[in-house]
Write a protein that holds these residues in place. Structure first.
Motif, PDB file in Angstrom:
ATOM      1  N   MET A   1       0.898  -1.184  -0.076  1.00 56.75           N
ATOM      2  CA  MET A   1      -0.071  -0.075   0.128  1.00 56.75           C
ATOM      3  C   MET A   1       0.720   1.327   0.106  1.00 56.75           C
ATOM      4  SD  MET A   1      -2.645   1.491   2.848  1.00 56.75           S
ATOM      5  CE  MET A   1      -3.660   0.139   2.830  1.00 56.75           C
TER       6      MET A   1
ATOM      7  N   GLU B   1      -7.371   1.041  -8.235  1.00 60.48           N
ATOM      8  CA  GLU B   1      -7.231   0.730  -6.750  1.00 60.48           C
ATOM      9  C   GLU B   1      -7.617   2.080  -6.039  1.00 60.48           C
ATOM     10  OE1 GLU B   1      -3.504  -1.973  -6.427  1.00 60.48           O
ATOM     11  OE2 GLU B   1      -3.342  -0.489  -8.066  1.00 60.48           O
TER      12      GLU B   1
ATOM     13  N   ASP C   1     -10.428  -0.727 -14.647  1.00 54.38           N
ATOM     14  CA  ASP C   1      -9.953  -1.213 -13.366  1.00 54.38           C
ATOM     15  C   ASP C   1      -8.982  -0.461 -12.784  1.00 54.38           C
ATOM     16  OD1 ASP C   1     -11.098  -3.366 -14.552  1.00 54.38           O
ATOM     17  OD2 ASP C   1      -9.082  -4.748 -14.872  1.00 54.38           O
TER      18      ASP C   1
ATOM     19  N   TYR D   1      -8.045  -0.551   1.764  1.00 49.43           N
ATOM     20  CA  TYR D   1      -7.613  -0.442   0.408  1.00 49.43           C
ATOM     21  C   TYR D   1      -8.745  -1.409  -0.163  1.00 49.43           C
ATOM     22  CZ  TYR D   1      -5.086  -2.660  -3.437  1.00 49.43           C
ATOM     23  OH  TYR D   1      -4.426  -3.089  -4.622  1.00 49.43           O
ATOM     24  N   ARG D   2      -8.993  -0.995  -1.517  1.00 50.65           N
ATOM     25  CA  ARG D   2      -9.923  -1.514  -2.431  1.00 50.65           C
ATOM     26  C   ARG D   2      -9.682  -1.699  -3.891  1.00 50.65           C
ATOM     27  NH1 ARG D   2     -16.383   0.002  -2.953  1.00 50.65           N
ATOM     28  NH2 ARG D   2     -16.828  -1.686  -4.613  1.00 50.65           N
ATOM     29  N   LYS D   3      -9.681  -2.610  -4.430  1.00 52.32           N
ATOM     30  CA  LYS D   3      -9.632  -3.073  -5.703  1.00 52.32           C
ATOM     31  C   LYS D   3     -11.020  -2.846  -6.336  1.00 52.32           C
ATOM     32  CE  LYS D   3      -5.216  -5.561  -6.428  1.00 52.32           C
ATOM     33  NZ  LYS D   3      -4.775  -6.630  -7.206  1.00 52.32           N
TER      34      LYS D   3
ATOM     35  N   SER E   1      -4.833   4.229  -8.664  1.00 47.48           N
ATOM     36  CA  SER E   1      -4.836   3.976 -10.046  1.00 47.48           C
ATOM     37  C   SER E   1      -6.146   3.863 -10.604  1.00 47.48           C
ATOM     38  CB  SER E   1      -4.000   2.692 -10.293  1.00 47.48           C
ATOM     39  OG  SER E   1      -4.744   1.552  -9.887  1.00 47.48           O
TER      40      SER E   1
ATOM     41  N   ARG F   1      -5.892   8.904 -11.067  1.00 40.53           N
ATOM     42  CA  ARG F   1      -4.811   8.856 -10.016  1.00 40.53           C
ATOM     43  C   ARG F   1      -4.374  10.232  -9.390  1.00 40.53           C
ATOM     44  NH1 ARG F   1       1.372   6.576 -10.385  1.00 40.53           N
ATOM     45  NH2 ARG F   1       1.624   8.785 -11.019  1.00 40.53           N
TER      46      ARG F   1
ATOM     47  N   LYS G   1     -13.028  -3.182 -10.505  1.00 38.97           N
ATOM     48  CA  LYS G   1     -13.167  -3.594 -11.875  1.00 38.97           C
ATOM     49  C   LYS G   1     -13.929  -2.534 -12.721  1.00 38.97           C
ATOM     50  CE  LYS G   1     -10.727  -7.622 -11.526  1.00 38.97           C
ATOM     51  NZ  LYS G   1      -9.551  -7.751 -12.244  1.00 38.97           N
TER      52      LYS G   1
END
Length: 210
Positions: free
Chosen positions: A1, A101, A99, A27-29, A51, A73, A31
């Motif tokens: 991170m 983060e 996609d 933290y999270r991803k 990102s 970003r 799609k």
């Protein structure tokens, strides 16, 4: 991170603030096409985008969507911050364009950091300013530009956000975001192709000038 955070925000925030963010953030991803915030949601976190790209949309009384701006970003969402500070529910929809983060900052830290860290205060104020100008531009585009100009600006904005001159949106998807019909969009895109601004392919649109 830490590496992701420093790459996106290290030039903005001092080390002490970076440390606090690492301690409290989730933290999270996500799609492409994920719904991240819905209209009417209670806002419990403020996003910091590490990102990817997110589009921020408003919805009218008929359920039609209108694009306000994109987040990239290093960005956060001024509309979300406004809801956080006012403890009100979301007035926007956030949908992932690609996609990516992000870090989600619990709202209780926002006000504390405004007085504790000058860099955080500057970041929040600058974010408000940038998003406000983008919303004014969106209003001006809707009020003063012809539909073909609006579509071309939409395509150019997508190129800048995605970093790719080829866009995979269908004519129907563009029509939905432009509040018009697919037939009209197809006709205007053909006109833009004749003008040499874009090139139409089977499943994508290539922007030639921007």
């Amino acid at each position: 991170m830490r590496e992701l955070l420093e790459n996106a925000y290290g030039y903005l925030f001092e080390d002490e603030l970076i440390e606090e963010i690492i301690k409290v953030a989730q933290y999270r991803k996500f799609k492409s096409d994920d719904y991240l915030i819905e209209i009417g949601d209670a806002i419990l976190f403020m996003p910091l985008l590490l990102s990817g790209a997110i589009k921020i949309l408003r919805e009218d009384e008929k359920g039609d969507e209108f694009l306000l701006y994109f987040l990239e970003r290093g960005d956060t969402c001024a509309m979300t911050m406004n809801c956080c500070m006012g403890k009100s529910k979301s007035k926007i929809r956030a949908v992932a364009e690609t996609d990516g983060e992000m870090l989600m900052i619990p709202v209780e830290y926002m006000e504390t950091w405004l007085t504790k860290y000058k860099t955080w205060r500057n970041y929040v104020l600058e974010s408000y300013n940038i998003r406000f100008n983008e919303m004014l531009e969106a209003i001006d585009t809707l009020a003063f530009k012809n539909l073909d100009e609006r579509i071309y600006k939409y395509l150019v904005d997508k190129v800048k956000v995605l970093g790719n001159t080829e866009i995979a949106n269908t004519h129907q998807e563009i029509a939905s975001e432009m509040h018009t019909s697919r037939v009209v969009v197809s006709r205007l895109l053909k006109g833009l192709e004749i003008d040499g601004k874009i090139k139409l392919h089977r499943n994508k649109i290539e922007v030639l000038k921007f």
